[in-house]
Design a protein around this motif. Structure first.
Motif, PDB file in Angstrom:
ATOM      1  N   UNK A 116     -15.271  39.799 -30.740  1.00  0.00           N
ATOM      2  CA  UNK A 116     -15.426  41.042 -30.206  1.00  0.00           C
ATOM      3  C   UNK A 116     -16.949  41.622 -30.627  1.00  0.00           C
ATOM      4  N   UNK A 117     -17.212  41.351 -31.869  1.00  0.00           N
ATOM      5  CA  UNK A 117     -18.648  41.749 -32.196  1.00  0.00           C
ATOM      6  C   UNK A 117     -19.587  41.215 -31.304  1.00  0.00           C
ATOM      7  N   UNK A 118     -19.592  40.102 -31.042  1.00  0.00           N
ATOM      8  CA  UNK A 118     -20.305  39.470 -29.950  1.00  0.00           C
ATOM      9  C   UNK A 118     -20.353  40.172 -28.588  1.00  0.00           C
ATOM     10  N   UNK A 119     -19.258  40.618 -27.909  1.00  0.00           N
ATOM     11  CA  UNK A 119     -19.556  41.094 -26.774  1.00  0.00           C
ATOM     12  C   UNK A 119     -19.865  42.468 -26.809  1.00  0.00           C
ATOM     13  N   UNK A 120     -19.559  43.285 -28.067  1.00  0.00           N
ATOM     14  CA  UNK A 120     -20.280  44.581 -28.160  1.00  0.00           C
ATOM     15  C   UNK A 120     -21.666  44.347 -27.972  1.00  0.00           C
ATOM     16  N   UNK A 217     -22.814  38.538 -38.812  1.00  0.00           N
ATOM     17  CA  UNK A 217     -23.893  39.255 -37.671  1.00  0.00           C
ATOM     18  C   UNK A 217     -24.617  38.132 -37.191  1.00  0.00           C
ATOM     19  N   UNK A 218     -25.048  37.146 -37.810  1.00  0.00           N
ATOM     20  CA  UNK A 218     -25.879  35.970 -37.010  1.00  0.00           C
ATOM     21  C   UNK A 218     -24.978  35.308 -36.083  1.00  0.00           C
ATOM     22  N   UNK A 219     -23.762  34.785 -36.466  1.00  0.00           N
ATOM     23  CA  UNK A 219     -23.079  34.097 -35.270  1.00  0.00           C
ATOM     24  C   UNK A 219     -22.695  34.872 -34.143  1.00  0.00           C
ATOM     25  N   UNK A 220     -22.484  35.972 -34.614  1.00  0.00           N
ATOM     26  CA  UNK A 220     -21.744  37.295 -33.591  1.00  0.00           C
ATOM     27  C   UNK A 220     -23.082  37.471 -32.496  1.00  0.00           C
ATOM     28  N   UNK A 221     -24.205  37.805 -32.939  1.00  0.00           N
ATOM     29  CA  UNK A 221     -25.381  37.993 -32.297  1.00  0.00           C
ATOM     30  C   UNK A 221     -25.537  36.805 -31.556  1.00  0.00           C
ATOM     31  N   UNK A 222     -25.751  35.318 -32.048  1.00  0.00           N
ATOM     32  CA  UNK A 222     -26.204  34.270 -31.105  1.00  0.00           C
ATOM     33  C   UNK A 222     -24.960  34.409 -29.871  1.00  0.00           C
ATOM     34  N   UNK A 223     -23.535  34.453 -30.443  1.00  0.00           N
ATOM     35  CA  UNK A 223     -22.827  34.339 -29.277  1.00  0.00           C
ATOM     36  C   UNK A 223     -22.819  35.315 -28.153  1.00  0.00           C
TER      37      UNK A 223
END
Lengths: 348, 300
Positions: A116-120, A217-223
């Protein structure tokens, strides 16, 4: 103007489309089940032998085979399998010694939170980049965005994860390392929703929240980067379609400001197809999280799946495949339906 | 008459001349696009590396030298050495063979499979179409990587099984594509003429419909190559693809994972190779689409 009458024909048409959707969804699920069933049958491991052990007599072996329903013809076995899955029975995991369904319910929120953080992140960056590329079509900005987006198709997620860890965690120390939260905060917050960011706020533990944020934050940004690539490309393509239309020229001729033409007139029209694109990327993120979770030791469904793979824990592998597949299918079909509901052209 | 005028002749005298002329035209327009030309260059390097790996690589890809473990990039070892003292550059060069083998095999298995299913489905229509497309849609709506993972888990790790698993998940888009194209030709006059001349259904599909589907399939396959490479590397990274000591790029990254914080080059270098080759396929695919499919060319 008289309001449009909605006779019984309109309702029966709606009913029919809803039924049609349900049938397609059910058939797709059956297909997914058929595939996992098939995979479960081609494993070179004898499931009976795994239960009774290789010292069992022939009689014991036969008895176990009948008890497991493996003497039945394949179609009957498949029906039994479908029945098991629908009653929530995915078998027992060899490695965790718990029901696979219990395990999956425990790990799924972590994946959902990251995706969810990733898609945002993907939407917030991808949409403006796509619009910008369309406005600057053919210019250097457009080319740069194009290459940047193509990188999203060419960079291995696990590699970017490793490089990200080396750079931002070990090198610069900007973010926290692998895992979901710092080790001394672990288990401090009772799972309510299972989403640690939400749970820590509900429990009034800001320190846990910031620790979790620093971890995600890092894994979600990469995703998010991988969804950004697709979203930006599609946004650009949709925008170019609209910017070439006559209504845009008309608006410009009338003296509407360029900002308004782009963000209100043109962008207003592409919101509907964009929703489908975002839905599809969201589903793809759930899949992409498998690799990212493995690299970041993120305790989600992807990590569960790969751990199960190493332990040859087929019940867990097939269970996780089934759940990810099912969520993927539902999101896919829902964004399809949403498109049809929102797009006035497809209503008639 | 020079070769160029022969190739660009408006009235080709033979089928060969027409085909070569078209190939010449496509290549010329393709190379005019800088990104596509870059893609062609990258893939040429890949093919040359794969073909002449033993001559290009300065060391053996599996030769260990425990005295020179984890050496940083230098003049003797351009990309450094790994935990067994093997030269990473040599391994990356030899890895080009595996990458080419994987993408080639997946394309050779999945594209014809998808094409035939799609063409049969579109040509016959009715229940054949409904059943075949139903199956295609089921596969299409499923997560590819997860499905490939599950298949390899069942078949057992190894490069052949990885190829099979990826091919199983890669064919549905080609079937959809071939069906859509077939539907546009099915009722056309040339198909009816061939039928009237007594050709069997198989002959119509094989000799008259499938060839018309190839150009869109080539575009699609090229664009899919990056995804196939990433999936293969992912399987290798998880230990499910090529097995050690094969220098598969994904597996090499996986080995370097333990050293990422101190000896960054072990995991990083093979990653650059993956990115470069995937980008090459993306550039070429985009360029091919612009040249062969002018309808969608200027949009994305």
């Amino acid at each position: 103007m008289k309001p449009q009458r909605r006779g019984p024909s309109a309702w029966s048409r709606h009913l029919r489309s809803v039924l049609g959707f349900a049938v397609i969804l059910a058939l797709t699920f059956l297909g997914l089940l058929a595939i996992t069933f098939f995979i479960g049958r081609i494993i070179p491991i004898d499931p009976v032998l795994a239960v009774v052990g290789d010292r069992a007599t022939n009689a014991q072996y036969e008895a176990a085979r009948i008890a497991m329903g493996l003497d039945q013809p394949l179609p009957m076995q498949f029906i039994a399998y479908v029945g098991d899955v629908f009653s929530g029975d995915l078998g027992r995991s060899v490695s965790t010694n718990r029901e696979v369904s219990t395990d999956l319910i425990r790990v799924f929120p972590a994946t959902l939170e990251m995706a969810t953080i990733g898609i945002i992140i993907g939407v917030l960056l991808g949409v403006p980049l796509g619009v910008l590329a369309a406005i600057k079509r053919g210019k250097i900005t457009d080319q740069l965005i194009r290459v940047f987006a193509l990188l999203g198709y060419s960079v291995p997620a696990f590699w970017l994860g490793l490089v990200g860890l080396a750079l931002f965690y070990a090198g610069l120390g900007w973010v926290a390392g692998p895992g979901r939260v710092d080790i001394y905060y672990e288990g401090l917050v009772d799972p309510v929703t299972g989403l640690l960011l939400v749970d820590s706020l509900l429990a009034g533990e800001p320190e846990v929240f910031f620790s979790a944020l620093s971890h995600i934050i890092l894994p979600a940004t990469i995703l998010g980067f991988f969804s950004l690539a697709y979203i930006a490309r599609m946004t650009r393509s949709f925008m170019l379609d609209q910017l070439g239309q006559e209504y845009v020229t008309t608006a410009r001729v009338k003296g509407v400001s360029e900002w308004r033409v782009i963000w209100v007139h043109a962008f207003g029209t592409i919101r509907v197809p964009l929703i489908t694109v975002i839905g599809l990327s969201y589903a793809a993120l759930l899949e992409g999280s498998v690799m990212i979770e493995t690299v970041f030791s993120w305790p989600g469904i992807g990590n569960y799946l790969t751990t199960a793979l190493f332990n040859a824990d087929m019940n867990a592998v097939l269970g996780a495949t089934l759940v990810i597949g099912a969520v993927f299918i539902v999101i896919n079909k829902l964004s399809d339906v949403l498109y049809r509901v929102l797009d006035p052209r497809s209503r008639s | 008459m020079t070769l160029t005028t022969w190739l660009t002749d408006d009235a080709p005298a033979s089928r060969l001349q027409a085909n070569l002329g078209r190939a010449y035209d496509v290549t010329r327009r393709l190379l005019r696009n800088p990104l596509a030309a870059l893609g062609v260059a990258i893939l040429t390097v890949l093919i040359v590396c794969a073909a002449f790996a033993p001559w290009i690589a300065p060391y053996s890809p599996i030769g260990q030298d425990l005295g020179a473990r984890l050496m940083p990039p230098s003049a003797t070892n351009w990309m450094g050495t790994d935990e067994l003292g093997r030269d990473i550059f040599s391994r990356v060069v030899h890895g080009a063979r595996l990458t080419l083998l994987i993408v080639g095999m997946v394309a050779v298995i999945s594209a014809p499979l998808g094409l035939i299913l799609g063409a049969v489905s579109g040509y016959f229509g009715g229940w054949t179409d409904r059943v075949l497309m139903g199956i295609t849609d089921v596969f299409l709506s499923m997560p590819k990587l997860i499905l490939a993972l599950a298949f390899v888990a069942a078949l057992g790790p190894g490069i052949e099984n990885a190829i099979i698993a990826i091919a199983i998940t890669a064919w549905p888009p080609y079937a959809r594509l071939a069906r859509a194209e077939t539907l546009t030709f099915r009722n056309s006059e040339f198909v009816q003429a061939v039928r009237l001349a007594g050709a069997s259904h198989m002959r119509v599909i094989g000799l008259h419909i499938l060839p018309l589907c190839t150009s869109s399939t080539i575009i699609r396959v090229t664009l899919d190559m990056a995804g196939i490479i990433l999936t293969a590397a992912g399987l290798g990274f998880l230990g499910l693809g090529a097995q050690p000591p094969l220098p598969e790029w994904g597996a090499m990254i996986s080995r370097g994972r333990s050293f990422i914080l101190d000896q960054w080059w072990v995991a990083t270098m093979p990653g650059f190779a993956i990115i470069l080759v995937s980008l090459g396929f993306c550039f070429l695919g985009d360029g091919l689409r612009d040249v062969l499919d002018p309808k969608s060319g200027d949009k994305s």
